[in-house]
Enzyme design. Structure first.
Site, short mmCIF file in Angstrom:
data_model
loop_
_atom_site.label_atom_id
_atom_site.label_comp_id
_atom_site.label_asym_id
_atom_site.label_seq_id
_atom_site.Cartn_x
_atom_site.Cartn_y
_atom_site.Cartn_z
N GLY A 14 0.78 -1.24 0.00
CA GLY A 14 0.00 0.00 0.00
C GLY A 14 0.81 1.28 0.00
CG ASN A 16 1.65 3.21 -5.77
OD1 ASN A 16 2.03 4.25 -6.31
ND2 ASN A 16 2.28 2.05 -5.93
CG MET A 93 -1.05 -7.84 -6.79
SD MET A 93 -0.27 -7.04 -8.22
CE MET A 93 1.00 -6.08 -7.40
CG HIS A 112 2.25 -1.71 -15.33
ND1 HIS A 112 1.97 -2.97 -14.84
CD2 HIS A 112 3.36 -1.84 -16.12
CE1 HIS A 112 2.85 -3.83 -15.32
NE2 HIS A 112 3.70 -3.18 -16.09
CG ASP A 153 -0.70 -3.82 -17.32
OD1 ASP A 153 -1.24 -3.27 -16.35
OD2 ASP A 153 0.03 -4.82 -17.20
CD GLU A 183 4.89 2.16 -8.96
OE1 GLU A 183 3.82 1.79 -8.44
OE2 GLU A 183 5.88 1.41 -9.02
C1 GAR Z 1 3.45 -1.11 -7.33
O1 GAR Z 1 4.76 -1.07 -7.84
C2 GAR Z 1 2.44 -1.12 -8.46
O2 GAR Z 1 2.81 -0.32 -9.54
C3 GAR Z 1 2.47 -2.58 -8.85
O3 GAR Z 1 2.52 -3.26 -7.61
C4 GAR Z 1 3.18 -2.45 -6.64
C5 GAR Z 1 2.29 -2.30 -5.43
O4 GAR Z 1 2.97 -1.69 -4.38
N1 GAR Z 1 1.30 -2.91 -9.63
C6 GAR Z 1 1.33 -3.75 -10.66
O5 GAR Z 1 2.33 -4.37 -11.00
C7 GAR Z 1 0.02 -3.91 -11.40
N2 GAR Z 1 0.22 -4.50 -12.67
P1 GAR Z 1 2.18 -0.95 -3.19
O6 GAR Z 1 1.20 -1.96 -2.60
O7 GAR Z 1 3.27 -0.61 -2.20
O8 GAR Z 1 1.51 0.26 -3.74
#
Ligand code: GAR
Length: 202
Positions: A14, A16, A93, A112, A153, A183
């Site tokens: 989490g 992001n 996911m 992404h 994507d 991000e």
């Molecule tokens: C992030 O890097 C996001 O971009 C990626 O998973 C991570 C989640 O981290 N998402 C994908 O790969 C989707 N295709 P977070 O839970 O710390 O935000």
């Protein structure tokens, strides 16, 4: 103008989500309010982050439902209850069906961790993305925020930001740099842009 009610979908750490909550607090996101955090993993640390920010959380587990249709109907129920205008997938996911996507078309975005169309699509998520970028030997990678459509994507790109790959990077080191330099910056910016647009057209 009324603010967009935003739901953030998470599955893991989490960071992001944290960037989004910090951006709301800092006034970078001003056209929307984070109303709800939805997780498909009950152990996601993102849920603790949401609780610390005092935002409502809901855990909806695929295994509690007989099929994906029922799982998604439960998700939609939770979203309708909270009068959600916009969904942000922030490390969620799980692939959503065309029916679900139709329900929130042009109102759902995803982050992404690569410069789409590189290193993306089915099976390319999280740390795997950075493993693939390093394997290929690219010197520049980055992150993309895009609309969600039926193609994993594959939706229209909203924002992208490039990040340098350094000699000796591991997937973990690269992942952290992409998060910090791309991000966590473009996801809040894109969220504000789209929330504003949704409320102007409502
Ligand atoms: C992030 O890097 C996001 O971009 C990626 O998973 C991570 C989640 O981290 N998402 C994908 O790969 C989707 N295709 P977070 O839970 O710390 O935000």
């Amino acid at each position: 103008m009324k603010k967009a009610n935003i739901a953030v979908f998470v599955s893991g750490g989490g960071t992001n989500l944290q960037a989004l909550m910090d951006a709301e607090r800092a006034g970078i996101i001003k056209s929307g309010t984070i109303r709800l955090v939805v997780s498909n993993n009950k152990d996601a640390y993102a849920l603790t982050r949401a609780k610390n920010y005092n935002v409502e959380t809901r855990v909806v587990l695929r295994r509690d439902y007989e099929n994906s249709h029922d799982f998604e109907a439960a998700l939609i129920g939770v979203l309708k209850e909270a009068d959600i205008d916009m969904i942000v997938l922030a490390g969620f996911m799980s692939i959503l069906s065309p029916d679900f996507i139709n329900e929130y078309r042009d109102r759902m975005i995803n982050v992404h961790p690569s410069l789409i169309p590189s290193f993306c699509g089915k099976g390319c998520y999280g740390l795997h993305v950075h493993e693939k970028a390093l394997e290929y030997g690219v010197k520049v990678t980055g992150a993309t925020v895009h609309y969600v459509n039926e193609i994993p994507d594959g939706g229209k790109i909203i924002l992208q930001k490039a990040v340098e790959v350094h000699e000796g990077d591991t997937p973990e080191i690269l992942q952290k740099r992409v998060m910090e330099q791309a991000e966590w910056i473009i996801l809040p910016q894109a969220t504000e842009m789209i929330a504003k647009q949704i409320m102007e057209n409502k």
